[in-house]
Design a protein around this motif. Structure first.
Motif, PDB file in Angstrom:
ATOM      1  N   LEU A   1       0.823  -1.210   0.000  1.00  0.00           N
ATOM      2  CA  LEU A   1       0.000   0.000   0.000  1.00  0.00           C
ATOM      3  C   LEU A   1       0.862   1.267   0.000  1.00  0.00           C
ATOM      4  N   LEU A   2       1.951   1.242   0.772  1.00  0.00           N
ATOM      5  CA  LEU A   2       2.847   2.397   0.797  1.00  0.00           C
ATOM      6  C   LEU A   2       3.529   2.580  -0.559  1.00  0.00           C
ATOM      7  N   GLN A   3       3.950   1.456  -1.150  1.00  0.00           N
ATOM      8  CA  GLN A   3       4.610   1.495  -2.463  1.00  0.00           C
ATOM      9  C   GLN A   3       3.680   2.142  -3.489  1.00  0.00           C
ATOM     10  N   LEU A   4       2.418   1.837  -3.386  1.00  0.00           N
ATOM     11  CA  LEU A   4       1.437   2.342  -4.347  1.00  0.00           C
ATOM     12  C   LEU A   4       1.130   3.818  -4.115  1.00  0.00           C
ATOM     13  N   THR A   5       0.916   4.205  -2.843  1.00  0.00           N
ATOM     14  CA  THR A   5       0.374   5.536  -2.570  1.00  0.00           C
ATOM     15  C   THR A   5       1.378   6.551  -2.056  1.00  0.00           C
ATOM     16  N   CYS A   6       2.538   6.094  -1.586  1.00  0.00           N
ATOM     17  CA  CYS A   6       3.455   7.057  -0.979  1.00  0.00           C
ATOM     18  C   CYS A   6       4.813   7.161  -1.663  1.00  0.00           C
ATOM     19  N   GLY A   7       5.475   6.036  -1.844  1.00  0.00           N
ATOM     20  CA  GLY A   7       6.805   6.108  -2.440  1.00  0.00           C
ATOM     21  C   GLY A   7       7.467   4.748  -2.387  1.00  0.00           C
ATOM     22  N   PRO A   8       8.685   4.636  -2.952  1.00  0.00           N
ATOM     23  CA  PRO A   8       9.374   3.345  -2.987  1.00  0.00           C
ATOM     24  C   PRO A   8       9.522   2.762  -1.585  1.00  0.00           C
ATOM     25  N   THR A   9       9.028   1.526  -1.424  1.00  0.00           N
ATOM     26  CA  THR A   9       8.989   0.910  -0.098  1.00  0.00           C
ATOM     27  C   THR A   9       9.715  -0.422  -0.099  1.00  0.00           C
ATOM     28  N   PHE A  10      10.472  -0.674   0.951  1.00  0.00           N
ATOM     29  CA  PHE A  10      11.226  -1.920   1.092  1.00  0.00           C
ATOM     30  C   PHE A  10      10.631  -2.746   2.217  1.00  0.00           C
ATOM     31  N   TRP A  11      10.531  -4.051   1.987  1.00  0.00           N
ATOM     32  CA  TRP A  11      10.195  -4.924   3.112  1.00  0.00           C
ATOM     33  C   TRP A  11      10.781  -6.309   2.868  1.00  0.00           C
TER      34      TRP A  11
ATOM     35  N   GLU B   1      12.143   4.996   0.247  1.00  0.00           N
ATOM     36  CA  GLU B   1      11.726   6.005   1.209  1.00  0.00           C
ATOM     37  C   GLU B   1      11.110   5.420   2.464  1.00  0.00           C
ATOM     38  N   TYR B   2      10.573   4.203   2.349  1.00  0.00           N
ATOM     39  CA  TYR B   2       9.938   3.563   3.496  1.00  0.00           C
ATOM     40  C   TYR B   2      10.460   2.143   3.631  1.00  0.00           C
ATOM     41  N   ALA B   3      10.520   1.677   4.872  1.00  0.00           N
ATOM     42  CA  ALA B   3      10.921   0.291   5.121  1.00  0.00           C
ATOM     43  C   ALA B   3      10.013  -0.278   6.207  1.00  0.00           C
ATOM     44  N   VAL B   4       9.461  -1.448   5.925  1.00  0.00           N
ATOM     45  CA  VAL B   4       8.556  -2.074   6.894  1.00  0.00           C
ATOM     46  C   VAL B   4       9.196  -3.351   7.409  1.00  0.00           C
ATOM     47  N   PHE B   5       9.350  -3.443   8.726  1.00  0.00           N
ATOM     48  CA  PHE B   5       9.954  -4.643   9.308  1.00  0.00           C
ATOM     49  C   PHE B   5       8.998  -5.286  10.296  1.00  0.00           C
TER      50      PHE B   5
ATOM     51  N   LEU C   1       0.873   8.327   7.462  1.00  0.00           N
ATOM     52  CA  LEU C   1       2.127   8.738   6.830  1.00  0.00           C
ATOM     53  C   LEU C   1       1.902   9.737   5.693  1.00  0.00           C
ATOM     54  N   GLY C   2       0.659  10.121   5.462  1.00  0.00           N
ATOM     55  CA  GLY C   2       0.401  11.209   4.526  1.00  0.00           C
ATOM     56  C   GLY C   2      -0.272  10.855   3.219  1.00  0.00           C
ATOM     57  N   ALA C   3      -0.669   9.615   3.024  1.00  0.00           N
ATOM     58  CA  ALA C   3      -1.296   9.264   1.751  1.00  0.00           C
ATOM     59  C   ALA C   3      -2.712   9.817   1.676  1.00  0.00           C
ATOM     60  N   ASP C   4      -3.194   9.971   0.468  1.00  0.00           N
ATOM     61  CA  ASP C   4      -4.575  10.388   0.276  1.00  0.00           C
ATOM     62  C   ASP C   4      -5.502   9.224   0.671  1.00  0.00           C
ATOM     63  N   PRO C   5      -6.448   9.455   1.583  1.00  0.00           N
ATOM     64  CA  PRO C   5      -7.281   8.341   2.066  1.00  0.00           C
ATOM     65  C   PRO C   5      -8.084   7.645   0.976  1.00  0.00           C
ATOM     66  N   TYR C   6      -8.602   8.406   0.014  1.00  0.00           N
ATOM     67  CA  TYR C   6      -9.385   7.769  -1.043  1.00  0.00           C
ATOM     68  C   TYR C   6      -8.481   6.839  -1.852  1.00  0.00           C
ATOM     69  N   PHE C   7      -7.306   7.340  -2.233  1.00  0.00           N
ATOM     70  CA  PHE C   7      -6.319   6.562  -2.970  1.00  0.00           C
ATOM     71  C   PHE C   7      -6.005   5.284  -2.185  1.00  0.00           C
ATOM     72  N   ALA C   8      -5.709   5.443  -0.889  1.00  0.00           N
ATOM     73  CA  ALA C   8      -5.350   4.289  -0.066  1.00  0.00           C
ATOM     74  C   ALA C   8      -6.510   3.308   0.043  1.00  0.00           C
TER      75      ALA C   8
END
Lengths: 376, 506
Positions: free
Chosen positions: B176-186, B210-214, B352-359
């Motif tokens: 979801l972060l990768q889609l709506t916010c920025g490049p995400t690593f997990w 930009e984001y990492a989820v652990f 984290l700042g994403a648009d709620p509708y988008f998310a």
């Protein structure tokens, strides 16, 4: 004996389809004329060769099974003329020709082709630019439109732009709309929006697979017609086919999973229920699609055997270019073997090899002498 | 001659034992505990040697030993979790052989051979201990490199912990972060330890993310704290504080304390998202408030909640409520846990700042994780693949999903749940009773929980002919294939590794 490297795999959603195409192809190659060297690019982007790559079971126990293969590199060095063994850089496996059997990102979209151009190697199929443009759904339409072939109007949506703005900027009004990733093939990540409130979800579906997507109006009464074109002097077209979908549009499952027997080997596009050269198809549609395909082949400067997909709006009786596939699944051999005169897979391979050598000949010349005057 | 056969047998046996040693992550204590519990002592070779000492002629004994060694299955090819050809495995084998060669001066006869074979597990452990300093230094080097890379890339780190749902929530949030916010690593799959995370970072994390989820597993007191020092989070999700791994912690309060290490690690100006439906997770949000503390769940007293829930075989449709607005959306997974996880992902993404509708619409494009309540339509019926680590809540949810699907017969395949400490028997009994009401047939796997499960099934009203007992997963699946009919709904719940399943007869 021609040392033929059959290259397949790479970091794409159609990775396993590429393995199927390659193994099928290797079965069809004449062992008296060619010495086949399988070259597999793993999902992590590393290149391997070795006889173990000829067995299907290798691909069921990745990556461990690759420890029996030899890791190789294609160096952008024209003096190498083959594959460099990674652990022993002095050892080179000589290759006369690289047979491209990739599908999708990295292998079909010009990137591997560009690497091989740097190595001044000979390879089958389209050149790097033609591949890149053909695999970009938006640019392919721009080029093809300029050659007078009709296409549907479309809008491009980019993920990072949508992340900033929060709302899509799609200027198409007529629903339903169809959303598909720009750079991928084989119906991966496609979605339909029946109404404006479904558009965002459809965009999300496609944007989860690619950073750029194409939005087009959806044809209600749709028939898809495909035809392949083979490089030659002049290029020739195959018979047409009308793929038979389970729903409105062919999904990934339709293309590659249906028709595959449980427990048996999946045969990809070759086993899809399809109608090849259907007798009840309007002759004028066949002729128009064929002539468009030949024109597109020329406009996109294609090589090898490209499959062109068209959409027919049965209500308006209009034909639109949909997409070009520089390396079609199973090399679309099933189209060529039903063509007039029939071209069997073994013969098709020979033609592709000859076309590759001819294409190489086009640009072959003594290297330019460099005069380093500006620096001296 | 006996020496040669002894060497061959040693080699094969070391490999066989190494497979289990590897599964126990090269922990000597855990491996020896397993060895003792499963009584994996050598029997065949010892028996032959004993017979050769008193009854059989030597040549017959030697031949028999040769046959035993030859017939021992190749651990690289057989077993549920095969022996992986890693550098560490190779080092351990080589060191074992090196240590073994130091005893070559001892005369080889049937008697000394018995002693030798029985001491092989200890040899393996000794080899591992010898290599320990070297292995530690390699791991330290990798860890340092990973930490350096992490500092260099400097992504916003989000930690996830909870008794269940960590992996699924990590994947949902990552996508979801990768889609709506920025490049995400997990990290892929269920990696949640320092070693696993280190490897993942080294292999994949590059500048630009930009984001990492652990996900963070609480294996013992301090393990999350250690993870947080390695990957310091700016935000965290607490999915549940329940009754799993009780055997490691002892009691529920200890479990709570261990998980709260993550809440404590998040800075005061960070983000804490807690499962409002779980009382202990909710309590954690109250005890460790941050600048942004949010609750998600199924009731309106949460910041983010779902209503109008409609489940079907393809997924779950619902209305998502957030900051006074509501959005109609759906997810492609079934079961309440999946819904809860997606609410967690949505809440954090918006925080984290994403648009709620988008998310909210982005939830429709998320892929689930394999073998966690994975629904597959097959054989004109369904198979629910929930093989990965069972817990009471997950099991109950899976049974609910099974109940909700259309079909002729409902068949459960399970070995029961493990790692529940003192509560294990009781929890298995309880879930078996629930299952008896939901199923027509049960295929019970293995001996670990047999007694408590069968007791529960009988208590729930099942007849003995409805309960099929099998020893291993493979046997169970074979039975399933033989008796399955179209329109059956099958639930494959929990799959124990062969560390815990079957018998080890050497």
């Amino acid at each position: 004996m021609i040392e033929l490297a059959v290259c397949f795999g790479e970091r794409s959603a159609e990775h396993e389809i590429s393995v199927i195409t390659a193994l099928q192809l290797i079965d069809a190659i004449d062992p008296r004329r060619y010495h086949v060297i399988p070259v597999y690019v793993s999902p992590t982007g590393r290149w391997y060769t070795g006889d173990v790559l000829l067995e299907r079971r290798t691909y069921r126990s990745l990556p461990g099974s690759l420890s029996d293969a030899t890791e190789v590199l294609v160096l952008p060095d024209p003096t190498v003329r083959g594959l460099t063994v990674r652990e022993k850089p002095d050892q080179v496996i000589a290759i006369d020709l690289f047979f491209m059997a990739f599908h999708g990102r990295f292998g079909e979209d010009g990137r591997v082709q560009a690497l091989l151009d740097l190595a001044e190697a000979t390879y089958t199929g389209c050149g790097f630019l033609s591949s890149a443009v053909a695999m970009n759904k938006h640019l392919a339409k721009v080029v093809v439109r300029a050659a007078g072939i009709p296409t549907l109007p479309s809008s491009v949506v980019r993920r990072d732009v949508l992340q900033r703005s929060g709302r899509p900027n799609v200027d198409l009004q007529s629903y339903p709309l169809f959303v598909k990733p720009l750079h991928l093939g084989s119906s991966v990540g496609v979605a339909k929006a029946e109404s404006p409130d479904q558009l965002m979800a459809a965009l999300c579906q496609a944007l989860s697979r690619d950073f750029e997507v194409l939005v087009e109006p959806c044809i209600q009464n749709l028939m898809e017609v495909n035809v392949a074109v083979l490089d030659g002097d002049p290029p020739i077209a195959s018979v047409v086919e009308v793929p038979v979908p389970s729903d409105d549009v062919l999904t990934y499952e339709d293309k590659y999973m249906r028709g595959g027997k449980k427990g048996g080997d999946r045969e990809g596009m070759a086993s899809l229920t399809r109608s090849i050269d259907p007798q009840d198809l309007d002759q004028s549609i066949k002729e128009t699609v064929t002539s468009y395909a030949l024109r597109a082949f020329d406009a996109l400067d294609c090589g090898g055997a490209v499959r062109f997909d068209f959409m027919v709006d049965l209500d308006l009786n209009a034909i639109y270019f949909n997409e070009a596939n520089p390396i079609p699944g199973s090399m679309a051999f099933y189209l060529w073997q039903k063509s007039e005169p029939p071209l069997l897979y073994t013969e098709l391979v020979d033609r592709l090899v000859d076309a590759a050598f001819r294409r190489r000949r086009r640009s072959l010349a003594m290297p330019e002498k460099l005069h380093l005057q500006a620096l001296s | 001659m006996l020496l040669i056969v002894a060497c061959y047998l040693t080699w094969k046996r070391l490999c066989t034992l190494l497979r289990f040693f590897q599964q126990e992550a090269y922990h000597p204590r855990d491996f020896l505990a397993w060895f003792w519990e499963r009584k994996a002592f050598d029997r065949k070779a010892t028996l032959i040697c004993l017979l050769s000492l008193f009854l059989l002629p030597s040549w017959l004994g030697i031949t028999a030993l040769l046959v035993v060694a030859y017939l021992e299955p190749n651990p690289f090819r057989s077993g549920k979790v095969k022996l992986a050809r890693t550098a560490r495995a190779k080092r351990t084998l080589i060191m074992s052989l090196f240590l073994a060669s130091s005893v070559l001066w001892i005369p080889v006869n049937f008697f000394t051979l018995i002693l030798w074979i029985q001491s092989l597990p200890l040899l393996l452990v000794a080899a591992s201990l010898c290599l320990e300093p070297y292995e530690s230094s390699i791991q330290k080097r990798y860890r340092t490199a990973a930490q350096k890379r992490l500092k260099e890339v400097d992504p916003t780190i989000i930690g996830i912990t909870g008794s269940y749902g960590k992996t699924s929530t990590k994947h949902a949030l990552g996508q979801l972060l990768q889609l709506t916010c920025g490049p995400t690593f997990w990290p892929p799959k269920g990696i949640n330890t320092v070693m696993g995370t280190t490897r993942s970072i080294r292999e994949v994390l590059r500048p630009g993310f930009e984001y990492a989820v652990f996900e963070m597993g609480a294996y013992r007191k301090g393990s999350i704290e250690r993870l947080c020092r390695f990957t310091p989070p700016r935000a965290a999700i607490i999915t549940a504080v329940g009754l799993v791994h009780l055997n490691r912690f002892g009691d529920a309060e200890a479990v709570y304390k261990a998980k709260s290490e993550l809440a404590q690690a998040v800075p005061k100006d960070g983000i804490l998202v807690c499962n409002g439906d779980d009382p202990r997770a909710r309590r954690m949000g109250e005890e460790y408030p941050k600048r942004t503390t949010l609750l998600y769940g199924l009731t309106p007293d949460n910041d983010c909640y779902a209503s109008d829930i409609q489940a079907d075989p393809r997924g779950t449709a619902f209305k998502l409520h957030w900051k006074g607005k509501s959005y109609s959306t759906r997810i492609n997974q079934v079961g309440m846990p999946a819904l809860s996880n997606s609410l967690a992902a949505f809440t954090m993404t918006c925080a984290l700042g994403a648009d709620p509708y988008f998310a909210s619409q982005g939830l429709q494009s998320l892929h689930g994780v394999d073998n966690r309540l994975e629904l597959v339509a097959e054989n004109k019926g369904f198979t629910i693949r929930d093989a990965y680590n069972s817990n009471p809540l997950g099991f109950a949810s899976a049974l609910n999903v099974m109940r909700s699907l259309p079909g002729k017969r409902r068949i459960l395949v399970t070995p029961g749940m493990i790692e529940l400490g003192a509560q294990q028997a009781e929890e298995n009994r309880r879930i078996a009773e629930l299952a008896a009401n939901a199923c027509d047939l049960v295929v019970q796997v293995g001996h670990t929980n047999r007694a408590s499960l069968v007791e529960g099934f009988r208590k729930g009203g099942m007849r003995d002919d409805q309960i099929i007992l099998t020893d291993t997963r493979d046997e169970a699946l074979a039975k399933l294939v033989a008796m399955r009919m179209p329109e059956d709904v099958v639930l494959i719940e929990n799959d124990l590794t062969d560390l815990h399943e079957g018998s080890v007869r050497l």
